[in-house]
Write a protein that holds these residues in place. Structure first.
Motif, PDB file in Angstrom:
ATOM      1  N   ALA A  89       0.848  -1.182   0.000  1.00 49.38           N
ATOM      2  CA  ALA A  89       0.000   0.000   0.000  1.00 49.38           C
ATOM      3  C   ALA A  89       0.886   1.236   0.000  1.00 49.38           C
ATOM      4  O   ALA A  89       1.465   1.595   1.031  1.00 49.38           O
ATOM      5  N   ASP A  90       1.021   1.871  -1.127  1.00 46.64           N
ATOM      6  CA  ASP A  90       1.896   3.023  -1.275  1.00 46.64           C
ATOM      7  C   ASP A  90       1.076   4.187  -1.832  1.00 46.64           C
ATOM      8  O   ASP A  90       0.799   4.252  -3.035  1.00 46.64           O
ATOM      9  N   PRO A  91       0.631   5.126  -0.958  1.00 44.09           N
ATOM     10  CA  PRO A  91      -0.208   6.235  -1.423  1.00 44.09           C
ATOM     11  C   PRO A  91       0.453   7.057  -2.522  1.00 44.09           C
ATOM     12  O   PRO A  91      -0.223   7.511  -3.455  1.00 44.09           O
ATOM     13  N   ALA A  92       1.766   7.285  -2.432  1.00 43.94           N
ATOM     14  CA  ALA A  92       2.445   8.077  -3.455  1.00 43.94           C
ATOM     15  C   ALA A  92       2.390   7.387  -4.808  1.00 43.94           C
ATOM     16  O   ALA A  92       2.159   8.024  -5.853  1.00 43.94           O
ATOM     17  N   CYS A  93       2.619   6.069  -4.810  1.00 46.52           N
ATOM     18  CA  CYS A  93       2.542   5.306  -6.072  1.00 46.52           C
ATOM     19  C   CYS A  93       1.118   5.326  -6.609  1.00 46.52           C
ATOM     20  O   CYS A  93       0.911   5.502  -7.811  1.00 46.52           O
ATOM     21  N   GLU A  94       0.138   5.134  -5.722  1.00 47.25           N
ATOM     22  CA  GLU A  94      -1.259   5.140  -6.162  1.00 47.25           C
ATOM     23  C   GLU A  94      -1.620   6.484  -6.769  1.00 47.25           C
ATOM     24  O   GLU A  94      -2.270   6.558  -7.818  1.00 47.25           O
ATOM     25  N   GLN A  95      -1.190   7.574  -6.121  1.00 44.19           N
ATOM     26  CA  GLN A  95      -1.467   8.904  -6.639  1.00 44.19           C
ATOM     27  C   GLN A  95      -0.845   9.089  -8.011  1.00 44.19           C
ATOM     28  O   GLN A  95      -1.470   9.640  -8.934  1.00 44.19           O
ATOM     29  N   ALA A  96       0.376   8.603  -8.197  1.00 44.14           N
ATOM     30  CA  ALA A  96       1.074   8.770  -9.468  1.00 44.14           C
ATOM     31  C   ALA A  96       0.349   8.043 -10.605  1.00 44.14           C
ATOM     32  O   ALA A  96       0.155   8.599 -11.699  1.00 44.14           O
ATOM     33  N   VAL A  97      -0.043   6.794 -10.370  1.00 50.45           N
ATOM     34  CA  VAL A  97      -0.688   6.037 -11.454  1.00 50.45           C
ATOM     35  C   VAL A  97      -2.082   6.586 -11.757  1.00 50.45           C
ATOM     36  O   VAL A  97      -2.527   6.585 -12.919  1.00 50.45           O
ATOM     37  N   LEU A  98      -2.785   7.072 -10.733  1.00 47.06           N
ATOM     38  CA  LEU A  98      -4.105   7.643 -10.990  1.00 47.06           C
ATOM     39  C   LEU A  98      -3.996   8.940 -11.779  1.00 47.06           C
ATOM     40  O   LEU A  98      -4.820   9.201 -12.672  1.00 47.06           O
ATOM     41  N   GLU A  99      -2.985   9.747 -11.450  1.00 46.51           N
ATOM     42  CA  GLU A  99      -2.814  11.009 -12.168  1.00 46.51           C
ATOM     43  C   GLU A  99      -2.384  10.800 -13.612  1.00 46.51           C
ATOM     44  O   GLU A  99      -2.588  11.674 -14.457  1.00 46.51           O
ATOM     45  N   ARG A 100      -1.789   9.654 -13.936  1.00 47.78           N
ATOM     46  CA  ARG A 100      -1.304   9.384 -15.292  1.00 47.78           C
ATOM     47  C   ARG A 100      -2.321   8.635 -16.166  1.00 47.78           C
ATOM     48  O   ARG A 100      -2.005   8.260 -17.273  1.00 47.78           O
ATOM     49  N   GLY A 101      -3.500   8.379 -15.637  1.00 42.64           N
ATOM     50  CA  GLY A 101      -4.530   7.795 -16.499  1.00 42.64           C
ATOM     51  C   GLY A 101      -5.142   6.504 -16.032  1.00 42.64           C
ATOM     52  O   GLY A 101      -6.118   6.036 -16.624  1.00 42.64           O
ATOM     53  N   ALA A 102      -4.600   5.849 -14.990  1.00 41.75           N
ATOM     54  CA  ALA A 102      -5.211   4.622 -14.483  1.00 41.75           C
ATOM     55  C   ALA A 102      -6.512   4.966 -13.769  1.00 41.75           C
ATOM     56  O   ALA A 102      -6.742   6.102 -13.353  1.00 41.75           O
ATOM     57  N   ASP A 103      -7.380   3.956 -13.606  1.00 41.49           N
ATOM     58  CA  ASP A 103      -8.680   4.189 -12.980  1.00 41.49           C
ATOM     59  C   ASP A 103      -8.740   3.705 -11.535  1.00 41.49           C
ATOM     60  O   ASP A 103      -9.589   4.170 -10.775  1.00 41.49           O
ATOM     61  N   ALA A 104      -7.898   2.769 -11.165  1.00 39.07           N
ATOM     62  CA  ALA A 104      -7.900   2.259  -9.794  1.00 39.07           C
ATOM     63  C   ALA A 104      -6.542   1.657  -9.493  1.00 39.07           C
ATOM     64  O   ALA A 104      -5.819   1.203 -10.395  1.00 39.07           O
ATOM     65  N   CYS A 105      -6.198   1.659  -8.206  1.00 37.89           N
ATOM     66  CA  CYS A 105      -4.937   1.062  -7.745  1.00 37.89           C
ATOM     67  C   CYS A 105      -5.260   0.125  -6.599  1.00 37.89           C
ATOM     68  O   CYS A 105      -6.002   0.492  -5.671  1.00 37.89           O
ATOM     69  N   PHE A 106      -4.708  -1.080  -6.630  1.00 38.44           N
ATOM     70  CA  PHE A 106      -5.051  -2.080  -5.617  1.00 38.44           C
ATOM     71  C   PHE A 106      -3.794  -2.802  -5.149  1.00 38.44           C
ATOM     72  O   PHE A 106      -2.963  -3.217  -5.974  1.00 38.44           O
ATOM     73  N   CYS A 107      -3.687  -2.928  -3.828  1.00 37.12           N
ATOM     74  CA  CYS A 107      -2.569  -3.666  -3.232  1.00 37.12           C
ATOM     75  C   CYS A 107      -2.897  -5.152  -3.215  1.00 37.12           C
ATOM     76  O   CYS A 107      -3.977  -5.553  -2.765  1.00 37.12           O
ATOM     77  N   VAL A 108      -1.979  -5.964  -3.701  1.00 39.34           N
ATOM     78  CA  VAL A 108      -2.229  -7.403  -3.789  1.00 39.34           C
ATOM     79  C   VAL A 108      -2.398  -8.044  -2.424  1.00 39.34           C
ATOM     80  O   VAL A 108      -2.905  -9.173  -2.316  1.00 39.34           O
ATOM     81  N   GLN A 109      -1.975  -7.349  -1.341  1.00 40.05           N
ATOM     82  CA  GLN A 109      -2.110  -7.894   0.004  1.00 40.05           C
ATOM     83  C   GLN A 109      -3.465  -7.585   0.617  1.00 40.05           C
ATOM     84  O   GLN A 109      -3.787  -8.087   1.692  1.00 40.05           O
ATOM     85  N   SER A 110      -4.275  -6.735  -0.037  1.00 40.96           N
ATOM     86  CA  SER A 110      -5.560  -6.309   0.528  1.00 40.96           C
ATOM     87  C   SER A 110      -6.630  -7.365   0.325  1.00 40.96           C
ATOM     88  O   SER A 110      -6.433  -8.378  -0.370  1.00 40.96           O
ATOM     89  N   ASP A 111      -7.781  -7.094   0.931  1.00 39.80           N
ATOM     90  CA  ASP A 111      -8.931  -7.999   0.843  1.00 39.80           C
ATOM     91  C   ASP A 111      -9.353  -8.148  -0.613  1.00 39.80           C
ATOM     92  O   ASP A 111      -9.609  -7.157  -1.292  1.00 39.80           O
TER      93      ASP A 111
END
Length: 603
Positions: A89-111
């Motif tokens: 879970a990396d908020p900075a990475c999630e923010q970066a991919v969302l700002e570049r055009g992705a629609d969602a970011c998910f950590c493989v360790q999450s539910d």
């Protein structure tokens, strides 16, 4: 969209993660395909597009950011939702991919239920919420915040503990409004739920692109509010996205499922940072605006298609009307040419009537006298004389009946020939039609021209009556005129002429020269006349072209014949015979066997 028909591509997802996520998706009913890297995915786009992509943040040949950017610049692929997988879970990475055009970011360790929640929200269909925007100009994205004092969203101040307000009830307005405005978006705060009745209730403002709902506000039921928003957006046909916020640590699988079923598109907790929350809102707004544009393009395409279809229908109607007029004009032309032919034959036909009529009138006097003599003999008792007189009367009546029958046949031929039904296709008895034509032409042919028929083709032909009544008659009539002109010229030059000239009419079936496997009905008419010069063979079918003296021909006969044959999809050509030099006209029309007619009737 039926989720069970959706296709999800796992691109560059390897190892245990590939099997895990593929199993989750298939268990939910999705069709899953796995591709080794980004290049393979772009190559596969040429064969078909997926409904959703799942990619890791780092692939063997490119990053998720690089792939998202490439997809968004292409009009064909820009609508494909992208879910990016991260190891932690990396908020900075999630923010970066969302700002570049992705629609969602998910950590493989999450539910995994959270993963399915995001996938299903991205594939959720908004066909019932098609936007009704008449304006197509640029508008800054608008965000509506629904919360009230005491709610988690009201007290949220950016996701860091040192910025949380000590007394939430004293806050004039939630901090999220400032963040939204700093993000170049219009922000609207709603604390009175009565203002959610519809866009026209908000002072003429546009319906928001995204609604951020406080799901833990004590002043209202957040989930019920979300359900109400879904009803409103369908009523006003607006496909706004809904983001829900819950207290810290409550973004778990079962809560996400409940929120998704209520209509939430994304779910965050109060620990989210301001920049990441703005990235989440941007992602929802971007996807909403993108789908608006795609639907508007589809609407324009459909409108253009319907306009073209309407124009095509009008063109087809105009063509059908023009075709009807053409058929009517052709029928009138055939009738005009036929009447002209009858005019030319009038003298001969009058002669044909006059001979049997004079014969009948002459015998009428003889019959009257014989009957009177028979009556006198009966009164005198002379039965032998009476019988002789009656016998003579019977013979004269029988001879008169032959003349009357000849007149009856000639009248019947004229009636059949003059009917205005030439444009209709029907089964025609060709030998019978030829016999009628030759009967009408008999006075013109006289004793100097012999007509010989060799009819080897089937008797019945599906065609217009004009094919024989007009085409064959014009050709035979022209042949007779040419022969008579030749004989007259030869007599003037003291050239010995043959006792009789000849016109031959033959028919047969031959393989089509246009379509393989098709048979043509061929009628060939030859004569012993002077023939047609090669320089004129192409022009004789032109309207009003004639080689006859002025007043002797209309120039419509062969032009009409050409049009009738063309209407059958056939051909007519003229050549000169090699043996006697006369003209040879060859007619070819498609042949439909009688068996097809019977089978059609049986069906």
């Amino acid at each position: 969209m039926n989720l069970l028909s959706c296709t999800v591509w796992l691109v560059g997802v390897g190892g245990a993660a590939q099997g895990r996520f593929a199993g989750l998706l298939r268990q939910r009913g999705f069709q899953v395909e796995s591709l080794p890297d980004g290049a393979s995915a772009f190559a596969a786009f040429e064969n078909g597009l997926p409904d959703l992509l799942v990619v890791p943040v780092e692939m063997a040949d490119m990053t998720a950011i690089h792939m998202s950017q490439r997809l968004r610049v292409n009009a064909i692929t820009r609508g494909i939702p992208i879910v990016v997988l991260t190891e932690n879970a990396d908020p900075a990475c999630e923010q970066a991919v969302l700002e570049r055009g992705a629609d969602a970011c998910f950590c493989v360790q999450s539910d995994p239920l959270l993963f399915m929640f995001r996938v299903c929200t991205l594939l959720r269909e908004y066909a019932d919420d098609l936007p009704l925007r008449e304006d197509v100009g640029y508008h800054a994205p608008s965000v509506m915040v629904v919360t009230a004092p005491g709610g988690v969203l009201w007290s949220w101040a950016g996701g860091t503990p040192d910025t949380v307000h000590a007394e939430p009830q004293t806050i004039a307005q939630p901090a999220i409004l400032d963040w939204v405005k700093q993000n170049c978006q219009q922000a609207t705060l709603v604390t009175n739920l009565a203002s959610l009745e519809g866009p026209e209730k908000a002072g003429g403002q546009r319906y928001p692109d995204c609604v951020v709902v406080d799901l833990a506000c004590p002043e209202f039921d957040g989930l019920a509010l979300v359900q109400r928003l879904v009803v409103l957006r369908r009523r006003y046909r607006q496909c706004s996205r809904v983001l829900g916020m819950v207290p810290s640590g409550q973004v778990v699988g079962h809560k996400a499922t409940i929120a998704f079923e209520a209509g939430v598109d994304d779910l965050v907790d109060a620990d989210i940072s301001a920049t990441l929350l703005m990235a989440r809102i941007d992602s929802l707004v971007r996807r909403k605006i993108l789908q608006d544009e795609m639907r508007q393009e589809d609407a324009h395409i459909e409108s253009a298609r319907m306009a073209l279809a309407d124009a095509l229908r009008r063109v087809n109607a105009d063509l059908a009307a023009a075709n009807r007029k053409l058929i009517e004009a052709q029928a009138k032309l055939v009738q005009s040419a036929k009447m002209a032919s009858l005019g030319e034959l009038a003298a001969g036909i009058a002669h044909e009537f006059n001979n049997p009529l004079a014969f009948v009138l002459a015998h009428e006097n003889t019959v009257s006298r014989s009957i009177a003599r028979a009556q006198e003999a009966v009164q005198a008792g002379d039965l032998v004389v009476a019988e002789s007189a009656l016998t003579k009367s019977g013979e004269r009546l029988a001879a008169s009946l032959v003349g009357l029958s000849r007149m009856r046949d000639l009248v019947a031929s004229l009636r059949r020939f003059s009917r205005l039904e030439e444009g209709e296709f029907a089964r025609l008895d060709v030998p019978e039609a030829l016999s009628m034509v030759l009967t009408l032409l008999a006075p013109k042919l006289g004793q100097e021209i012999e007509v010989v028929c060799h009819l080897d083709a089937p008797a019945e032909l599906l065609c217009q009556a004009a094919l024989v009544n007009q085409v064959v008659m014009n050709i035979v009539s022209n042949a007779a005129d040419a022969i008579l002109e030749k004989r007259t010229a030869e007599k003037e030059k003291n050239i010995k002429t043959p006792q009789r000239d000849k016109i031959e009419i033959s028919s047969c079936l031959a393989a089509s020269t246009e379509k393989a496997g098709q048979m043509d009905y061929v009628i060939r008419i030859t004569d012993t006349g002077p023939g047609v010069p090669e320089t004129l063979q192409e022009r004789i079918f032109e309207p009003f072209f004639t080689t006859k003296p002025v007043g002797s021909g209309t120039g419509l006969g062969l032009a009409t014949a050409y049009g009738v044959v063309q209407a059958h999809g056939g051909s007519i050509v003229v050549t000169n015979m090699q043996q006697n030099g006369g003209a040879c006209f060859t007619l070819r029309v498609p042949y439909t066997p009688v068996e097809e007619k019977r089978s059609d009737n049986a069906a």
